[in-house]
Scaffold this motif. Structure first.
Motif, short mmCIF file in Angstrom:
data_model
loop_
_atom_site.label_atom_id
_atom_site.label_comp_id
_atom_site.label_asym_id
_atom_site.label_seq_id
_atom_site.Cartn_x
_atom_site.Cartn_y
_atom_site.Cartn_z
N GLY A 1 42.27 37.25 22.68
CA GLY A 1 41.38 38.32 23.14
C GLY A 1 41.71 39.28 23.50
O GLY A 1 42.75 39.54 24.12
N ALA A 2 41.03 40.48 23.01
CA ALA A 2 41.13 41.62 23.24
C ALA A 2 41.20 41.78 24.99
O ALA A 2 41.90 43.22 25.23
CB ALA A 2 40.13 42.65 23.13
N ILE A 3 40.57 41.46 26.21
CA ILE A 3 41.23 41.15 27.27
C ILE A 3 42.14 41.23 27.99
O ILE A 3 43.21 41.17 28.09
CB ILE A 3 39.77 41.61 28.61
CG1 ILE A 3 38.65 42.42 27.84
CG2 ILE A 3 40.01 41.57 29.29
CD1 ILE A 3 39.13 44.37 28.47
N ALA A 4 41.87 39.58 28.01
CA ALA A 4 42.82 38.13 28.17
C ALA A 4 42.92 37.63 27.21
O ALA A 4 41.97 37.73 26.25
CB ALA A 4 42.16 37.57 29.50
N GLY A 5 44.12 36.59 27.49
CA GLY A 5 43.98 35.67 25.92
C GLY A 5 43.30 34.07 26.57
O GLY A 5 42.58 33.66 25.39
N TYR A 6 43.82 34.02 27.34
CA TYR A 6 43.52 32.58 28.22
C TYR A 6 43.35 32.49 29.64
O TYR A 6 44.25 33.21 30.48
CB TYR A 6 44.72 31.05 27.80
CG TYR A 6 44.08 30.46 28.53
CD1 TYR A 6 43.66 29.20 28.12
CD2 TYR A 6 45.06 29.99 30.09
CE1 TYR A 6 43.25 27.78 28.63
CE2 TYR A 6 44.77 28.49 30.67
CZ TYR A 6 44.32 27.46 29.99
OH TYR A 6 43.66 26.43 30.71
N VAL A 7 42.63 31.97 30.17
CA VAL A 7 42.12 32.13 31.87
C VAL A 7 41.22 31.06 31.97
O VAL A 7 40.24 30.72 31.24
CB VAL A 7 41.69 33.30 32.35
CG1 VAL A 7 40.83 33.09 33.96
CG2 VAL A 7 42.21 34.93 32.25
N ASN A 8 42.29 30.34 32.66
CA ASN A 8 41.34 29.51 33.48
C ASN A 8 41.33 28.91 35.07
O ASN A 8 42.11 28.74 35.89
CB ASN A 8 41.97 27.96 33.16
CG ASN A 8 41.04 26.04 33.23
OD1 ASN A 8 40.04 26.19 32.83
ND2 ASN A 8 41.99 25.83 34.21
N GLY A 9 39.52 29.28 35.46
CA GLY A 9 39.64 29.26 37.02
C GLY A 9 40.65 27.95 37.97
O GLY A 9 40.67 27.19 37.32
N GLY A 10 40.10 28.10 39.10
CA GLY A 10 40.88 27.38 40.28
C GLY A 10 39.16 26.51 40.99
O GLY A 10 38.17 26.06 39.99
N SER A 11 39.66 26.24 42.26
CA SER A 11 38.28 25.73 42.92
C SER A 11 36.81 27.03 42.76
O SER A 11 36.04 26.28 42.44
CB SER A 11 38.36 25.65 43.65
OG SER A 11 38.71 26.62 44.53
N SER A 12 37.15 28.16 41.93
CA SER A 12 36.38 28.87 42.11
C SER A 12 36.29 29.96 40.35
O SER A 12 37.92 29.78 40.14
CB SER A 12 36.04 30.14 43.28
OG SER A 12 35.75 30.07 44.31
N ASN A 13 35.28 30.26 40.05
CA ASN A 13 35.41 30.67 38.51
C ASN A 13 35.73 31.64 39.10
O ASN A 13 35.62 32.88 39.35
CB ASN A 13 34.09 30.71 37.56
CG ASN A 13 33.46 29.13 37.56
OD1 ASN A 13 33.99 28.01 38.13
ND2 ASN A 13 32.57 29.04 36.69
N ALA A 14 37.71 32.07 37.53
CA ALA A 14 37.82 33.42 37.59
C ALA A 14 36.68 34.07 37.00
O ALA A 14 35.40 33.46 36.13
CB ALA A 14 38.92 32.88 36.85
N ILE A 15 36.78 35.49 37.27
CA ILE A 15 36.00 36.40 36.51
C ILE A 15 36.58 37.38 35.60
O ILE A 15 37.78 38.10 36.24
CB ILE A 15 35.86 37.75 37.93
CG1 ILE A 15 34.56 36.79 38.93
CG2 ILE A 15 34.78 38.29 36.85
CD1 ILE A 15 33.71 37.77 40.07
N VAL A 16 36.67 37.15 34.27
CA VAL A 16 36.42 38.69 32.88
C VAL A 16 35.49 39.08 32.68
O VAL A 16 34.88 39.24 32.64
CB VAL A 16 37.10 37.80 32.50
CG1 VAL A 16 37.86 38.65 31.26
CG2 VAL A 16 38.18 36.36 32.68
N ARG A 17 36.01 40.29 32.71
CA ARG A 17 35.32 41.56 32.27
C ARG A 17 35.94 42.22 31.66
O ARG A 17 37.11 42.45 31.32
CB ARG A 17 34.88 42.55 33.96
CG ARG A 17 33.56 41.33 34.73
CD ARG A 17 32.93 41.78 35.60
NE ARG A 17 32.29 40.89 36.29
CZ ARG A 17 31.95 41.00 37.74
NH1 ARG A 17 32.12 42.13 38.67
NH2 ARG A 17 31.46 40.46 38.25
N GLY A 18 35.71 43.47 30.95
CA GLY A 18 36.69 44.50 30.62
C GLY A 18 35.51 45.80 29.19
O GLY A 18 34.30 45.22 29.24
#
Length: 276
Positions: free
Chosen positions: A190-207
């Motif tokens: 990914g241009a910002i992040a490759g892989y993100v898997n959130g936990g009990s709260s959803n992670a936030i990926v912006r850029g």
């Protein structure tokens, strides 16, 4: 050259814990060349390899990388936790609570260095890799080396982060990207992040709020690779906040690809509970 052991590299720091760091920069080229006779832990970050340590996260503010980052692996064994991030290679904890303590954040950071990831020699089992312009991966790897979607970490990457460096990834590893696959044993870019898997709260990926351009080149032997203009793949994640995807995609130049996987303007592969 010819590394055959665990190798975790950060351009400025190996890891960060319970602290706020700002205005750090790396201008030097970083390279790992591995020839593996067994599975090894290998990942790299332009500023820090790991944006947490033990039981605490970190705040990473206004940091940059302009040095070229490269991992080249040969041998029929996988890189456990294999990842590159222009700022941070990995985040391995996170729960909603106190920023920089219970979870890590990346804000105002940029990468302009070229990121190269090349694997030849197919492991006996398909495993998971992640490469991103800012962050490589935020998620849980099973002991066997694939992504465990039943577990995850909360993090925030803010929209002031951007990548202008070319990302070029080729792997022999990975299950072919097909509808019905779990997505646990693939390579994500990914241009910002490759892989993100959130936990009990959803992670936030912006850029990339200022709509800067970059290039992502991908290829594989099996088609087990996918890429996105913001996020390569993941789940329990939210992409919003005036983020802009402005990416030119093409085939890998580090090695001629046999197959290509999936490509998405914003995200390459969404596993579960993804909002854009």
């Amino acid at each position: 050259t010819g590394v055959d052991q665990n190798c975790v590299v950060g351009g400025v720091a190996h890891s960060l814990s319970g602290t706020r760091v700002q205005n750090l920069s790396n201008e030097g080229a970083l390279s790992i060349e591995a020839s593996l006779t067994a599975a090894r832990t290998i990942f790299m970050g332009g500023v820090t390899a790991l944006a947490n340590y033990e039981d605490k996260g970190a705040q990473v503010l206004n940091c940059s990388n302009s040095g070229d980052l490269k991992i080249v692996k040969t041998g029929n064994f996988h890189m456990f936790k294999g990842a590159i991030g222009g700022i941070a290679g990995a985040i391995e904890l996170g729960a909603a609570g106190t920023e920089g303590v219970t979870f890590s954040t990346i804000d105002g950071c940029s990468n302009s260095g070229k990121i190269s990831f090349k694997e030849t020699g197919r492991p006996s089992k398909d495993e998971a890799y992640a490469i991103g312009g800012i962050l490589g991966r935020c998620g849980v790897c099973s002991p066997e080396g694939y992504f465990d979607y039943t577990k995850g970490w909360y993090t925030i990457i803010r929209n002031s982060c951007f990548n202008t460096g070319t990302i070029d990834v080729y792997t022999d590893n990975g299950q072919s990207m097909n509808v019905g696959n779990s997505g646990a044993r693939q390579t994500y870019v990914g241009a910002i992040a490759g892989y993100v898997n959130g936990g009990s709260s959803n992670a936030i990926v912006r850029g990339n709020k200022d709509n800067k351009t970059c290039t992502i080149l991908i290829g594989s032997k099996s088609g087990g690779i996918c890429a996105g203009g913001i996020l390569g793949g993941g789940g329990k994640v939210q992409i919003d906040g005036t983020s802009c995807a402005n990416v030119t995609f093409g085939p890998s130049e580090v090695q001629a690809p046999v197959k290509l996987g999936y490509v998405g303007a914003v995200i390459g592969w969404g596993i579960q509970d993804v909002s854009v």
